[in-house]
Scaffold this active site. Structure first.
Site, PDB file in Angstrom:
ATOM      1  N   HIS A 243      22.193 -12.413   1.170  1.00  0.00           N
ATOM      2  CA  HIS A 243      21.961 -11.085   0.595  1.00  0.00           C
ATOM      3  C   HIS A 243      22.968 -10.092   1.160  1.00  0.00           C
ATOM      4  O   HIS A 243      23.694 -10.399   2.100  1.00  0.00           O
ATOM      5  CB  HIS A 243      20.574 -10.562   1.007  1.00  0.00           C
ATOM      6  CG  HIS A 243      19.440 -11.403   0.567  1.00  0.00           C
ATOM      7  ND1 HIS A 243      18.740 -11.141  -0.577  1.00  0.00           N
ATOM      8  CD2 HIS A 243      18.856 -12.492   1.129  1.00  0.00           C
ATOM      9  CE1 HIS A 243      17.769 -12.032  -0.707  1.00  0.00           C
ATOM     10  NE2 HIS A 243      17.825 -12.868   0.323  1.00  0.00           N
TER      11      HIS A 243
ATOM     12  N   TYR B 175      13.920 -10.391   6.092  1.00  0.00           N
ATOM     13  CA  TYR B 175      14.975 -11.385   6.315  1.00  0.00           C
ATOM     14  C   TYR B 175      14.751 -12.166   7.601  1.00  0.00           C
ATOM     15  O   TYR B 175      14.117 -11.687   8.529  1.00  0.00           O
ATOM     16  CB  TYR B 175      16.348 -10.700   6.415  1.00  0.00           C
ATOM     17  CG  TYR B 175      16.719  -9.881   5.216  1.00  0.00           C
ATOM     18  CD1 TYR B 175      16.954 -10.477   3.983  1.00  0.00           C
ATOM     19  CD2 TYR B 175      16.852  -8.498   5.312  1.00  0.00           C
ATOM     20  CE1 TYR B 175      17.300  -9.723   2.874  1.00  0.00           C
ATOM     21  CE2 TYR B 175      17.197  -7.733   4.205  1.00  0.00           C
ATOM     22  CZ  TYR B 175      17.421  -8.350   2.989  1.00  0.00           C
ATOM     23  OH  TYR B 175      17.762  -7.598   1.897  1.00  0.00           O
TER      24      TYR B 175
ATOM     25  N   HIS C 253      21.568 -14.201  -3.585  1.00  0.00           N
ATOM     26  CA  HIS C 253      20.362 -13.631  -4.185  1.00  0.00           C
ATOM     27  C   HIS C 253      20.474 -13.629  -5.709  1.00  0.00           C
ATOM     28  O   HIS C 253      19.540 -14.000  -6.419  1.00  0.00           O
ATOM     29  CB  HIS C 253      20.158 -12.214  -3.636  1.00  0.00           C
ATOM     30  CG  HIS C 253      18.915 -11.534  -4.105  1.00  0.00           C
ATOM     31  ND1 HIS C 253      18.582 -10.284  -3.682  1.00  0.00           N
ATOM     32  CD2 HIS C 253      17.923 -11.905  -4.933  1.00  0.00           C
ATOM     33  CE1 HIS C 253      17.444  -9.913  -4.250  1.00  0.00           C
ATOM     34  NE2 HIS C 253      17.026 -10.880  -5.010  1.00  0.00           N
TER      35      HIS C 253
ATOM     36  N   LYS D 274      20.283  -8.611  -9.786  1.00  0.00           N
ATOM     37  CA  LYS D 274      21.050  -7.878  -8.780  1.00  0.00           C
ATOM     38  C   LYS D 274      22.388  -8.587  -8.621  1.00  0.00           C
ATOM     39  O   LYS D 274      22.475  -9.787  -8.861  1.00  0.00           O
ATOM     40  CB  LYS D 274      20.334  -7.869  -7.426  1.00  0.00           C
ATOM     41  CG  LYS D 274      19.015  -7.139  -7.436  1.00  0.00           C
ATOM     42  CD  LYS D 274      18.417  -7.113  -6.050  1.00  0.00           C
ATOM     43  CE  LYS D 274      17.139  -6.279  -6.086  1.00  0.00           C
ATOM     44  NZ  LYS D 274      16.706  -5.926  -4.763  1.00  0.00           N
TER      45      LYS D 274
ATOM     46  N   CYS E 260      23.814  -8.798  -5.699  1.00  0.00           N
ATOM     47  CA  CYS E 260      23.734  -9.199  -4.300  1.00  0.00           C
ATOM     48  C   CYS E 260      23.982 -10.689  -4.117  1.00  0.00           C
ATOM     49  O   CYS E 260      23.366 -11.485  -4.815  1.00  0.00           O
ATOM     50  CB  CYS E 260      22.346  -8.804  -3.808  1.00  0.00           C
ATOM     51  SG  CYS E 260      21.869  -9.371  -2.198  1.00  0.00           S
TER      52      CYS E 260
END
Length: 180
Positions: free
Chosen positions: A11, A59, A135, A155, A157
């Site tokens: 991420h 995380y 991600h 996303k 990411c």
């Protein structure tokens, strides 16, 4: 309850490329823990036994711009980093991802690339069946063709192709290197 590790997910923090997240009073993991508290994340064991000072972080690892790797949740503990994919996954957050000019997304320092490469190789050795991905690669396959393409990403990411980088054999991803 512990799940077998099947995914390792990279991420980004969606903060300014090259800028330390750590402050004089808080580590980068503590800063992210504060963000996750505001979003309502809460670790199942609260207070947790592992890293009890981080009761909200989603995380498992955070890599700041100077290459410092911090632990968040304990590996094996269910994360809070990819909806629908948290059980059996490890979440790694690279600090950065956003550029001031609005053009150079996903630029990380050489020290971050070195730290990420080392961490991924260690985790890959420990969990050889785990799929390493970004991600964005866990977005839904909207057209059901078996591939997640950029028009399907929920996303961007971490703003680079994790597989392409790992397959290149490069430790430092020169296409996504933050130049100080």
């Amino acid at each position: 309850m512990s799940f077998p590790i099947t995914k390792i997910v990279v991420h980004c923090s969606a903060t300014q490329n090259g800028k330390l997240l750590r402050t004089k009073t808080h580590t980068s993991a503590q800063v992210i823990d504060g963000w996750h508290a505001k979003r309502g994340f809460k670790r199942r064991a609260n207070p947790p036994i592992f890293n009890p000072h981080l009761p909200h972080i989603g995380y498992h690892f955070v890599i700041d711009t100077d290459g410092t790797v911090e632990t968040g949740r304990q590996v094996g503990e269910i994360g809070a980093h990819v909806k629908g994919h948290n059980a059996g996954s490890i979440g790694i957050c690279l600090v950065g991802g956003i550029s001031i000019d609005g053009k150079n997304f996903g630029r990380y320092t050489a020290k971050q690339w070195q730290a990420l490469h080392k961490l991924l190789r260690e985790l890959e050795a420990k969990f050889p069946r785990a799929k390493i991905c970004g991600h964005r690669d866990l977005s839904p396959d909207l057209n059901h063709d078996g591939k997640i393409t950029s028009n399907e990403w929920l996303k961007d990411c971490p703003c680079f192709d994790v597989w392409e980088w790992l397959d290149s054999g490069e430790v430092i991803n020169t296409d996504h290197l933050f130049n100080e």
